[in-house]
Design a protein around this motif. Structure first.
Motif, PDB file in Angstrom:
ATOM      1  N   HIS A  65      39.805  42.457  46.160  1.00  0.00           N
ATOM      2  CA  HIS A  65      38.819  43.422  45.682  1.00  0.00           C
ATOM      3  C   HIS A  65      37.412  42.839  45.821  1.00  0.00           C
ATOM      4  O   HIS A  65      37.194  41.667  45.494  1.00  0.00           O
ATOM      5  CB  HIS A  65      39.112  43.746  44.209  1.00  0.00           C
ATOM      6  N   PRO A  66      36.456  43.594  46.323  1.00  0.00           N
ATOM      7  CA  PRO A  66      35.101  43.066  46.528  1.00  0.00           C
ATOM      8  C   PRO A  66      34.504  42.407  45.287  1.00  0.00           C
ATOM      9  O   PRO A  66      33.755  41.437  45.403  1.00  0.00           O
ATOM     10  CB  PRO A  66      34.297  44.312  46.952  1.00  0.00           C
ATOM     11  N   ASP A  67      34.835  42.933  44.108  1.00  0.00           N
ATOM     12  CA  ASP A  67      34.287  42.367  42.865  1.00  0.00           C
ATOM     13  C   ASP A  67      34.889  41.007  42.527  1.00  0.00           C
ATOM     14  O   ASP A  67      34.342  40.274  41.698  1.00  0.00           O
ATOM     15  CB  ASP A  67      34.512  43.330  41.695  1.00  0.00           C
ATOM     16  N   ASP A  68      36.018  40.681  43.137  1.00  0.00           N
ATOM     17  CA  ASP A  68      36.705  39.420  42.832  1.00  0.00           C
ATOM     18  C   ASP A  68      36.607  38.405  43.963  1.00  0.00           C
ATOM     19  O   ASP A  68      36.888  37.221  43.761  1.00  0.00           O
ATOM     20  CB  ASP A  68      38.193  39.680  42.553  1.00  0.00           C
ATOM     21  N   ARG A  71      34.383  35.100  43.658  1.00  0.00           N
ATOM     22  CA  ARG A  71      34.918  34.203  42.633  1.00  0.00           C
ATOM     23  C   ARG A  71      36.153  33.474  43.149  1.00  0.00           C
ATOM     24  O   ARG A  71      36.306  32.255  42.970  1.00  0.00           O
ATOM     25  CB  ARG A  71      35.252  34.997  41.372  1.00  0.00           C
ATOM     26  N   TYR A  89      43.342  38.015  40.232  1.00  0.00           N
ATOM     27  CA  TYR A  89      42.412  38.864  40.949  1.00  0.00           C
ATOM     28  C   TYR A  89      43.137  40.114  41.449  1.00  0.00           C
ATOM     29  O   TYR A  89      44.366  40.191  41.429  1.00  0.00           O
ATOM     30  CB  TYR A  89      41.782  38.121  42.131  1.00  0.00           C
TER      31      TYR A  89
END
Length: 496
Positions: A65-68, A71, A89
């Motif tokens: 996922h782009p948001d993860d 990280r 994730y």
């Protein structure tokens, strides 16, 4: 090298577990440039083919996922610094559905402490994530779920002074009653392995008990050991104060064993590679020496034959014959090891007069070199006719006697005892030679292995491996007693 080791591991029962488990096991190079292995369940969870990863290792990041993604990428890089990787994730499947993944990685270090490769275990925790979210929303739903899964869930006070709920799986995993916890909340610590107890006690009891993520061993009443991963989470009131704690514990024994076996397989492959390299170098030297003797004697015979006395001619012919036999012996040992490892070494037992066979083996040793150390051969018991394979027994005794002579001081006596019993026959070969260091003893029957104090003696490191294979085919046993500079005794026992 690692790929061959991993493929060999996959053929074992443990490898079959790895292939069929719901978790994804992966191994890659230290710089992430090559995926060495990923288990089949990757395709089921990620919805992408394993081949895609093998062709392009960076494809691992694309479904995240782009948001993860940033990280996870940062955490993965920590593996190069010998730090473990542990992340949860989201991934986006080809059909656009989102799944939660728990991914753990660890570096595999070589003997110098350098990162040699990376390995890890990933699993789909989407259902678990949903379950935990439901638990936070409703304790009733939490209890209904927890009663039917193979995970330990509990609810207690922040200081672990009282349990409100403990799921039934605790009794299956710990093999202790839930009632014992309700009566004595800290009694779960009684099962923790002594080597882990201090660490877990310091974290599982106290002000920070609601924020732990630990792996440890427990010893069950029957003595069996299981690995547990234990995590706790705080439950806060509307003012942000922690008023309860929820915990999750799961049995991770299979994952731990898989990690250990992968590490052991890589270590064994590394040791075998080193041993093979040593064998090639040693064997090359062992073959070059007799070849040089053959070449030298041939040149003399070819160029100066008419000028040589009959005695000198015979001496050169004997040198050639001895050298040819030495090369033939090395080739024979190599072929025997190859046949043993391939499972094609033949076991053909027949009735044999074992006393006569031992005498013939001794005579053959003296025939090759009449000046070798004397062999004191004694026999106890009667009924010497025994069913065994004479060729394999010849390999066993010739190697053991040859080693006893080779590693003994000149003019010392080698003791060779044959013990004929009603249910077995035993052979004792003893010398007063250089002995074997205690650190070498566990490895002396490995192919290509040579003891640390044997480097100044000729040999390829195959003799004792051949002995062990031949003894095993007889369903017998071999043991050794040795001390450095005091001598060695090998005991071979073959059942009748």
């Amino acid at each position: 090298m690692y790929l061959a080791s991993i493929q060999a591991l996959m053929q074992t029962p443990l490898g079959q577990v790895v292939e069929k488990t719901n978790q994804v096991f992966w191994i890659c190079s230290a710089d992430f440039s090559k995926v060495l292995y990923v288990s089949p369940n990757y395709e089921k969870i990620w919805g992408h083919s394993n081949a895609r990863l093998y062709d392009n290792p960076k494809a691992f990041l694309e479904p995240i996922h782009p948001d993860d993604r940033a990280r996870v990428n940062t955490s993965v890089q920590q593996l190069e610094n010998k730090q473990d990787f542990d992340e949860e994730y989201r991934i986006i499947l080809p059909d656009k559905t989102v799944r939660w993944i728990h991914d753990r990685g660890f570096p595999i270090l070589d003997t110098n402490g350098n990162v040699e490769c990376l390995a890890g275990i990933a699993e789909d925790i989407t259902d678990r994530k949903a379950a935990l979210e439901a638990l936070r929303e409703s304790e009733d739903k939490f209890q209904q779920f927890a009663n039917h899964v193979d995970i330990v869930f509990w609810l207690c006070t922040p200081d672990v002074s009282e349990y409100y709920y403990m799921s039934p799986y605790y009794e299956k995993l710990w093999c202790r009653t839930r009632e014992s916890l309700y009566q004595e909340p800290h009694s779960f610590l009684k099962s923790v392995h002594p080597d882990d107890l201090e660490r877990i006690t310091s974290k599982a009891v106290g002000d920070n008990a609601f924020d732990i993520d630990e792996e440890y061993r427990i010893i069950r009443p029957n003595g069996s050991i299981r690995w547990v991963r234990d995590r706790t989470f705080p439950i806060k009131d509307k003012n942000g104060n922690v008023y309860r704690m929820v915990g999750v514990a799961e049995d991770i024994t299979d994952s731990k064993l898989a990690q250990e076996e992968i590490s052991k397989a890589l270590q064994r492959e590394r040791e075998l590679s080193d041993a093979k390299s040593h064998f090639i170098a040693t064997t090359s030297h062992e073959i070059r020496t007799p070849l040089a003797i053959i070449q030298s004697s041939f040149d003399i015979l070819q160029n100066y034959l008419e000028n040589l006395t009959p005695e000198k001619k015979q001496k050169h012919f004997q040198k050639i014959e001895s050298s040819v036999k030495r090369i033939a012996a090395i080739v024979q040992d190599t072929l025997l090891i190859a046949e043993g490892q391939a499972g094609t070494l033949q076991y053909e037992p027949r009735d044999v007069n074992v006393v006569k066979l031992c005498q013939e083996i001794i005579a053959a040793i003296y025939e090759v070199n009449p000046n070798v150390n004397p062999i004191d051969f004694t026999v106890t018991g009667n009924k010497p006719i025994i069913k065994l394979d004479p060729k394999l027994l010849d390999h066993i005794l010739a190697n053991l006697l040859g080693n006893a002579i080779k590693y003994s001081p000149q003019n010392s006596t080698v003791s060779f005892e044959l013990n004929l019993l009603s249910d077995s026959v035993s052979f004792f070969v003893s010398d007063k030679g250089i002995g074997i260091d205690i650190n070498d003893l566990p490895h002396i029957f490995n192919s290509f292995y040579r003891a640390s104090n044997a480097s100044n003696y000729p040999g390829t490191g195959l003799g004792l491996a051949i002995v062990k294979q031949c003894v095993d085919l007889h369903k017998g046993s071999i043991s050794v007693e040795s001390a450095v500079d005091e001598g060695t005794t090998f005991i071979v026992k073959i059942p009748k």
